[in-house]
Design an enzyme around this catalytic site. Sequence first.
Site, PDB file in Angstrom:
ATOM      1  N   GLY A  30       0.830  -1.189   0.000  1.00  0.00           N
ATOM      2  CA  GLY A  30       0.000   0.000   0.000  1.00  0.00           C
ATOM      3  C   GLY A  30       0.871   1.247   0.000  1.00  0.00           C
ATOM      4  CG  PHE A  31      -0.947   5.076  -0.278  1.00  0.00           C
ATOM      5  CD1 PHE A  31      -0.598   5.705  -1.461  1.00  0.00           C
ATOM      6  CD2 PHE A  31      -2.273   4.726  -0.071  1.00  0.00           C
ATOM      7  CE1 PHE A  31      -1.553   5.982  -2.433  1.00  0.00           C
ATOM      8  CE2 PHE A  31      -3.234   5.003  -1.033  1.00  0.00           C
ATOM      9  CZ  PHE A  31      -2.875   5.628  -2.213  1.00  0.00           C
ATOM     10  CB  VAL A  66       1.604 -11.905   5.767  1.00  0.00           C
ATOM     11  CG1 VAL A  66       2.206 -11.962   7.180  1.00  0.00           C
ATOM     12  CG2 VAL A  66       2.676 -11.532   4.757  1.00  0.00           C
ATOM     13  CD  GLU A  86     -13.086  12.085  -3.078  1.00  0.00           C
ATOM     14  OE1 GLU A  86     -12.296  13.026  -2.950  1.00  0.00           O
ATOM     15  OE2 GLU A  86     -12.727  10.894  -3.209  1.00  0.00           O
TER      16      GLU A  86
END
Length: 419
Positions: A10-11, A76, A167
């Site tokens: 991810g980020f 994992v 959004e």
Amino acid sequence: MKRVVIIGMGFGGIRAARTLAQKGLDVVLVDRNNYHLFQPLLYQVATAGLEQESIAYPVRAMARGWTGTRFQLAEVTGVDFEARQVVTDNGTIPYDYLVIGAGSVTNYFGLKSVEQHAFDLKELVDAERLRNHILTAFERAVAEPDPAKRRALMTFVIVGGGPTGVEFAGALIELVRYVLTKDYPELSVQAARVVLVEAFDRLLAAMPAELQGYTLEKLRGMGVEVLLNARVVDAGPERVTLHDGAVIPAHTLFWSAGVKAAPLAATLGVEQNPGGRIAVEPDLTLPGHPDVYVVGDMAWLEQDGAPLPMVAPVAMQMGIHAGKSILAREQGAPAPPFRYHDKGSMATIGRSAAVASAFGMNLRGYAAWIAWLLLHLYYLIGFRNRIVVMLNWIWYYWFHERQVRLITERETPGNGCTR
């Protein structure tokens, strides 16, 4: 050569990998997906605005030029801290340093019926499934003779007045009013409902009051029904129930009211804070395990008296800090404490309308919308992805057309929004 294992692309994980790449370390990237997903634009895939491939990028393609970095596709299942091994469904991976950034999942706050019947947006498959459902609902409405059932098919309830909910509501009402109204001339699409439910008395709680007011006024002007101080307490395949007993006949419920740490956090055998998050030391290491860093949504770190929010900018800065800390320790230097620098927040409402609060400035309308577009293009990974997304946005701006109105999997009739 020391080995750094990074869990989650991810980020946070990607920023840690970039920081550590080509620094003389053996860096192993582990994720159950072989791509990095730009989650902030998932709602545009769900509302037929973007192809799913345009907001994802293969991890192996990123790692090609990162000397000493390799990727392993695996789920994992745990970490053996004593043996310093990551346990996966494909064997174990030893580590000298470990960065855990497995992200978050949707938090339904114990509402089992809502969890069973609601859609969320965390993975690419979620966006495609939701798009299929929205378009299928209109196809079913065409063939539905009962006006009440037809209206329920065209009613969409969105829970959560944060950026994702706002959004998605704006994108969905524009899809209905500007695109589907032309695709389904036999339907009275203007009768379709988009209902945004927020438990508090305002939208975008992290924004200044003036931007909250603008967002509320804009959404209502676009045709979104905004219900403040309202909570969803129950759901079925064809209805949504609010806390006051009111029932909204609807076949689609989208949940964006909260997130919690990924299930991996519960397997680590460490104390968990609210939302399943793991308390970390000021330098982001796990207490008692100075070789293990926890970053992003899984990490609980208080700053200025409050825990840091579970948002992408926090994860990115944490990932970079973890990478720099590992490099500093390898050079014998102390690792400084982590400090999050809030650069502001923003949300798009619809075509030419957004809100942004950054660097002491509050923007709204067209200027904020342009800032939102540029920032999201900047953070997208891959030149092709940026071009494809930009062209889609330009096409929609000029022609009010969504090109990805594809039903790629048929639903079983009568299953509503049941998972």
